[in-house]
Design an enzyme around this catalytic site. Structure first.
Site, PDB file in Angstrom:
ATOM      1  N   GLN A 251      50.905-101.456  56.385  1.00  0.00           N
ATOM      2  CA  GLN A 251      51.728-102.462  55.703  1.00  0.00           C
ATOM      3  C   GLN A 251      52.995-102.571  56.344  1.00  0.00           C
ATOM      4  O   GLN A 251      53.672-101.378  56.639  1.00  0.00           O
ATOM      5  CB  GLN A 251      51.618-102.885  54.573  1.00  0.00           C
ATOM      6  CG  GLN A 251      52.141-101.945  53.348  1.00  0.00           C
ATOM      7  CD  GLN A 251      51.923-101.863  52.328  1.00  0.00           C
ATOM      8  OE1 GLN A 251      51.300-102.967  51.755  1.00  0.00           O
ATOM      9  NE2 GLN A 251      52.088-101.067  51.235  1.00  0.00           N
TER      10      GLN A 251
ATOM     11  N   HIS B  66      55.542-107.907  35.185  1.00  0.00           N
ATOM     12  CA  HIS B  66      55.049-106.622  34.532  1.00  0.00           C
ATOM     13  C   HIS B  66      54.897-106.544  33.248  1.00  0.00           C
ATOM     14  O   HIS B  66      54.159-105.679  32.553  1.00  0.00           O
ATOM     15  CB  HIS B  66      56.159-105.657  35.283  1.00  0.00           C
ATOM     16  CG  HIS B  66      55.701-105.547  36.739  1.00  0.00           C
ATOM     17  ND1 HIS B  66      56.594-106.013  37.656  1.00  0.00           N
ATOM     18  CD2 HIS B  66      54.955-105.033  37.272  1.00  0.00           C
ATOM     19  CE1 HIS B  66      56.325-105.963  38.837  1.00  0.00           C
ATOM     20  NE2 HIS B  66      55.430-105.081  38.593  1.00  0.00           N
TER      21      HIS B  66
ATOM     22  N   ASP C 186      55.195 -99.618  43.349  1.00  0.00           N
ATOM     23  CA  ASP C 186      56.621 -99.939  43.023  1.00  0.00           C
ATOM     24  C   ASP C 186      57.068 -99.128  41.839  1.00  0.00           C
ATOM     25  O   ASP C 186      57.965 -99.038  41.642  1.00  0.00           O
ATOM     26  CB  ASP C 186      56.958-101.308  43.040  1.00  0.00           C
ATOM     27  CG  ASP C 186      55.963-102.178  42.280  1.00  0.00           C
ATOM     28  OD1 ASP C 186      55.713-101.632  41.236  1.00  0.00           O
ATOM     29  OD2 ASP C 186      55.753-103.155  42.660  1.00  0.00           O
TER      30      ASP C 186
ATOM     31  N   ASP D  55      47.495 -95.186  44.529  1.00  0.00           N
ATOM     32  CA  ASP D  55      48.201 -96.292  45.443  1.00  0.00           C
ATOM     33  C   ASP D  55      47.990 -95.774  46.781  1.00  0.00           C
ATOM     34  O   ASP D  55      47.944 -94.511  47.310  1.00  0.00           O
ATOM     35  CB  ASP D  55      49.539 -96.645  45.023  1.00  0.00           C
ATOM     36  CG  ASP D  55      49.916 -97.864  46.086  1.00  0.00           C
ATOM     37  OD1 ASP D  55      50.047 -98.898  45.410  1.00  0.00           O
ATOM     38  OD2 ASP D  55      50.312 -97.749  47.213  1.00  0.00           O
TER      39      ASP D  55
ATOM     40  N   ASP E  17      42.552 -94.549  48.569  1.00  0.00           N
ATOM     41  CA  ASP E  17      41.775 -95.730  48.281  1.00  0.00           C
ATOM     42  C   ASP E  17      41.252 -95.806  47.243  1.00  0.00           C
ATOM     43  O   ASP E  17      40.708 -94.895  46.571  1.00  0.00           O
ATOM     44  CB  ASP E  17      40.848 -95.807  49.427  1.00  0.00           C
ATOM     45  CG  ASP E  17      40.079 -97.342  49.293  1.00  0.00           C
ATOM     46  OD1 ASP E  17      39.162 -97.535  48.571  1.00  0.00           O
ATOM     47  OD2 ASP E  17      40.434 -98.266  50.163  1.00  0.00           O
ATOM     48  N   ALA E  18      41.491 -96.750  46.387  1.00  0.00           N
ATOM     49  CA  ALA E  18      41.194 -96.793  44.910  1.00  0.00           C
ATOM     50  C   ALA E  18      39.790 -97.169  44.644  1.00  0.00           C
ATOM     51  O   ALA E  18      39.221 -96.434  43.889  1.00  0.00           O
ATOM     52  CB  ALA E  18      41.863 -97.845  44.229  1.00  0.00           C
TER      53      ALA E  18
ATOM     54  N   ASP F 178      46.786-103.381  39.243  1.00  0.00           N
ATOM     55  CA  ASP F 178      47.994-104.084  39.885  1.00  0.00           C
ATOM     56  C   ASP F 178      47.727-104.114  41.540  1.00  0.00           C
ATOM     57  O   ASP F 178      48.814-104.159  42.151  1.00  0.00           O
ATOM     58  CB  ASP F 178      49.351-103.635  39.518  1.00  0.00           C
ATOM     59  CG  ASP F 178      50.604-104.689  39.810  1.00  0.00           C
ATOM     60  OD1 ASP F 178      50.094-105.877  40.156  1.00  0.00           O
ATOM     61  OD2 ASP F 178      51.410-104.125  39.842  1.00  0.00           O
TER      62      ASP F 178
END
Length: 505
Positions: free
Chosen positions: A240, A270, A294, A314, A348-349, A366
């Site tokens: 990204q 959050h 983040d 993540d 990768d989740a 999230d």
């Protein structure tokens, strides 16, 4: 005599470079379209189809080039270098300026593909009297496919992280033109207008080199037009484009042109994502976070003294590294990703969850919105079924589920998908000024869990008041009268709902 013998070799090497550059331009267009327009699968699909079609058109038109073949071959090489190399620059600059941006995007893709399609037939026509036909075809296509392979490998691993989209297209445009420059001198005696061809080649090289030298300034200008605020950080990862902007003391994070949070009000999002699950769970010792690179969700989790371990999964290492090391961002996540209780896993989740062995007391999910199929798979019943192996009977799970106001079908599709696996679930929402009404879902395997028992609370919250029931009422304009399908891995209906609803805004 030596040049004549070496000519086929040099031209075959040109095929290799041509194929590499051609595929790079195609990949650049796809990446740029997914950055600016979203839905990477659809954009790449349309661009690949357009590019292949235009190559066919170019191959057809090549048969009408019958004179001065060497001159025309070099001309085409220079045109590809200029058009393909400058394509990302022009597209970035025009994105905010014109209404029909997609028309310009596909025009560049078509034009580049058409020119690339001319090259191989023209080259084969040049070499037909110098190489036997059988060897000619096999050699030309072998070099072509090898070049395409190298381009496809280098693009995500090296080129985008190091050069970015704009720098990559300009760099390979220069390579294209260097081929033209070399051939204009090497084939000087075979050219009808050698001086003119040499002047054009060198001029194109100088022009594109100047644009490449100022590419950072051009990117800065185009992104300032795009984001409108002062850009204080930008970086491309293999996954990204990360841009951080500042406006009147507040900071905004954009991923692929999509706003992820604004420091002015991110605490609302959050807190509502994290504290309902944390306050109701029977135990909070071991917490799993999917997404949230983040560290802002982890910040909220660590407010509970009972937390002993947090695992954050993540995909993008560039994202988590940024929020571990950038002083400004570390201040906002309160150093959560550097806390000794936190383990960061960059995988990768979907794949990681299938092989994970631990059980978790709380899960906070999230993920970014399901704007493409690679993200949509993380909202499927298959993914939620995988989570069951990581849960105890008392595990509480909270999921962000997009906006029930702007995308009600998408929102309730996620809710119904979760319900097909975990019947004991509840939908809730809150208002975040930067995004509007935003939705979530809370669920548990324990059918006795009523989502009303408050087991713990912390005082360090700015918005959430622990009155969860106030968040569970939905007015009529945040519901849908249409029956929604369950999001399955083999249909990804959610991505279509999402594209349909957010595409209207």
């Amino acid at each position: 005599m030596g040049k004549r013998n070496n000519l086929p070799i040099f031209l075959l090497l040109a095929v290799f470079i041509i194929a590499t550059c051609g595929l790079i331009y195609e990949l650049v267009a796809g990446a740029l379209a997914s950055y600016l327009l979203g839905d990477s699968v659809k954009q790449f699909s349309f661009i690949i189809g357009t590019y292949l079609f235009s190559m066919g058109v170019g191959s057809f038109l090549a048969k009408y080039i019958t004179k001065n073949l060497f001159d025309r071959f070099i001309d085409i090489e220079l045109m590809i270098g200029l058009i393909g190399g400058c394509s990302s620059v022009v597209l970035f600059l025009m994105f905010q300026q014109i209404e029909h941006f997609q028309f310009v995007l596909y025009f560049f893709v078509f034009l580049t593909g058409c020119l690339c399609g001319m090259e191989i037939p023209l080259l084969m026509n040049i070499l037909k009297d110098r190489i036997q036909f059988r060897d000619l075809v096999s050699n030309v296509f072998a070099f072509d496919y090898i070049g395409a392979l190298i381009a496809s490998v280098l693009f995500p691993i090296l080129l985008i992280p190091k050069l970015g989209v704009m720098g990559t297209s300009l760099f390979f445009g220069i390579i294209n033109i260097l081929v033209g420059v070399f051939l204009s001198f090497y084939l000087s005696k075979k050219l009808k207008n050698p001086i003119w061809i040499k002047m054009k080649s060198v001029s194109c090289l100088v022009l594109l080199s100047i644009v490449f030298f100022y590419s950072d300034d051009l990117l800065k200008y185009s992104e300032s037009q795009l984001y409108g605020n002062n850009i204080i950080y930008k970086h491309s990862t293999p996954y990204q484009r990360i841009v951080l902007t500042e406006n009147r003391g507040d900071y905004q994070l954009f991923l692929n042109n999509n706003l992820q949070f604004n420091t002015k009000d991110e605490y609302r999002y959050h807190e509502v994502l994290v504290h309902p699950a944390m306050s109701m769970a029977k135990d909070v010792s071991n917490v799993l976070v999917f997404g949230g690179g983040d560290g802002l969700a982890v910040r909220e989790i660590l407010k509970y003294p009972e937390v002993k371990k947090v695992t954050l999964v993540d995909l993008d290492e560039g994202m988590t590294r940024l929020f571990k090391t950038n002083e400004l961002l570390v201040r906002y996540n309160q150093g959560s990703l550097n806390d000794p209780r936190v383990t960061v896993i960059n995988q990768d989740a979907f794949i990681w969850a299938k092989s994970a062995k631990d059980k978790y007391d709380v899960m906070i999910i999230d993920f970014p919105d399901p704007s493409n199929y690679s993200l949509g798979k993380l909202f499927t019943n298959s993914f939620y079924q995988t989570l069951a192996a990581l849960m105890t009977d008392n595990t509480m799970v909270s999921v962000q589920t997009t906006s029930p106001y702007f995308a009600p079908k998408s929102y309730w599709c996620i809710h119904e998908t979760i319900g097909s696996v975990f019947p004991n679930n509840i939908a809730y929402h809150t208002y975040v000024p930067s995004f509007g009404e935003w939705g979530f879902c809370l669920f548990s395997m324990n059918m006795q869990q009523r989502f009303t028992q408050l087991r713990r609370r912390v005082d360090k919250v700015r918005y959430y008041n622990y009155k969860f029931e106030e968040l569970t009422n939905f007015p009529a304009d945040m519901c849908t009268t249409e029956k929604v399908e369950i999001n399955r891995l083999d249909n990804q209906i959610l991505v279509r709902y999402f594209d349909e609803e957010w595409g209207k805004i």
